[in-house]
Write an enzyme that holds these catalytic residues in place. Sequence first.
Site, PDB file in Angstrom:
ATOM      1  N   CYS A 301       0.638  -1.166   0.154  1.00 44.30           N
ATOM      2  CA  CYS A 301       0.045   0.118  -0.134  1.00 44.30           C
ATOM      3  C   CYS A 301       0.876   1.361   0.100  1.00 44.30           C
ATOM      4  O   CYS A 301       0.790   2.169  -0.834  1.00 44.30           O
ATOM      5  CB  CYS A 301      -0.742  -0.065   0.984  1.00 44.30           C
ATOM      6  SG  CYS A 301      -0.360   0.250   2.861  1.00 44.30           S
ATOM      7  N   HIS A 349      -2.577   1.265   6.876  1.00 46.19           N
ATOM      8  CA  HIS A 349      -3.182   1.240   5.556  1.00 46.19           C
ATOM      9  C   HIS A 349      -3.135   2.661   4.835  1.00 46.19           C
ATOM     10  O   HIS A 349      -3.651   3.412   5.454  1.00 46.19           O
ATOM     11  CB  HIS A 349      -4.286   0.440   5.216  1.00 46.19           C
ATOM     12  CG  HIS A 349      -4.596   0.138   3.799  1.00 46.19           C
ATOM     13  ND1 HIS A 349      -4.033  -0.834   3.075  1.00 46.19           N
ATOM     14  CD2 HIS A 349      -5.713   0.363   2.945  1.00 46.19           C
ATOM     15  CE1 HIS A 349      -4.426  -0.880   1.870  1.00 46.19           C
ATOM     16  NE2 HIS A 349      -5.324  -0.093   1.732  1.00 46.19           N
ATOM     17  N   HIS A 361      -5.813   1.587  -4.382  1.00 46.24           N
ATOM     18  CA  HIS A 361      -5.071   1.264  -3.385  1.00 46.24           C
ATOM     19  C   HIS A 361      -4.484  -0.104  -3.603  1.00 46.24           C
ATOM     20  O   HIS A 361      -4.954  -0.948  -4.639  1.00 46.24           O
ATOM     21  CB  HIS A 361      -5.855   1.328  -1.929  1.00 46.24           C
ATOM     22  CG  HIS A 361      -6.839   0.350  -1.795  1.00 46.24           C
ATOM     23  ND1 HIS A 361      -6.998  -0.021  -0.645  1.00 46.24           N
ATOM     24  CD2 HIS A 361      -7.513   0.042  -2.429  1.00 46.24           C
ATOM     25  CE1 HIS A 361      -7.983  -0.842  -0.766  1.00 46.24           C
ATOM     26  NE2 HIS A 361      -8.565  -0.681  -1.922  1.00 46.24           N
TER      27      HIS A 361
END
Length: 389
Positions: A301, A349, A361
């Site tokens: 990420c 994240h 993402h």
Amino acid sequence: MASHRKSRPAGTRVAGIRTPALATAALTSVALLSQSANAAPEADDKPSLEEVEKKVDDLYRQAESATDKYNSAKEKTTKQRKRVDTLLDDVAKRTQKLNEAREELGSFAAAQYRTGASAPDTATFLLADTPQDYFDQTQLMDRMTGRQKVAVDDYVTQQSETMKKRQEATESLETLTETQGDLKTAKATVQRKLADARDLLSKLTAEEKARLAAIEREKQQEAARKAEELARQQAAQQKAQEEAAQQQDSGSSSAGSGSSSSTAPADSSYATKAEKALAFARAQIGKPYVWGAVGPGSYDCSGLTQAAWKAAGVTLPRTTYDQVNAGTTVPLANAQPGDLVFFYDDVTHVGIYIGNGMMIHAPKPGTYVREESIYYDGESAIHSVVRPA
């Protein structure tokens, strides 16, 4: 006299005790009942599908957290290795200079030996335990020539600095060993969490997997509805801002300024950079999530967001822990394309906002870079929004 009693058949009661045949049957029945009683709790202990889903999601999140620790340790290890290499190169150069200074002093000692001169006593210096021991013999220093004094000073300086650099290199090597240990630990943690998640999923039946997929679809539909709601709010807010700006421009004109306003928005520079970052991110859609990866073939990420903004000329730190502090925090309602959206209380994240409640993402292991609602894990999962440039 012969007995008149008849022999009792097997299985009758004698003094209140069952014969072996009936006792065996009774024990068998008890054992079967016990097994049935024990079997029920085992079935009840089986986790529900929702519990399995939550456990798997938690394991993936823990893996992402460990991935960030891995990324941080990897970054530190790389920097520390470069520092160690630099120090070792420096030590080698200084050792060479030290040897050259020692050879020069040796040449003075050899010349003294050949000529039989009693002064200057360079040999005494070379035989001393330390340079300081020799310096303490000031009467010998007084007999040295200027050139010899320079040679001794150079030797002492080189020896002192070489010892210092050797100590720094030793300490840096110890630090490198520690960071390599952290890197190994984080890597093992990621692998263990992913293995646990795969193990849980492998135990599901086909029917349970289908139900799990249905639950995921429902979550995505709810996330899409929330994204649409945010998009409407942002559109209304933008319209209100544009109307306010038009009224301000109209008021300025009526005041007799005599000139029309053509000033560009204050964030036009950011919008240009964000457009480049988003163009890069969109080009990565479909590439796999791989923990610790920074491209070009795969990403985790924070590796994706770092690479996207690098394409726009902005350098971001490697981990989510650091990226969340690499810009200005803005309200979610004011999020603009290019902003970074962070998730969870432990900031494990991140995605890059594209507008209308959506982001690009790298979700988690086993998935691919994709567009998705920022509400993919519920509104409460959103930690903050940061504008990096």
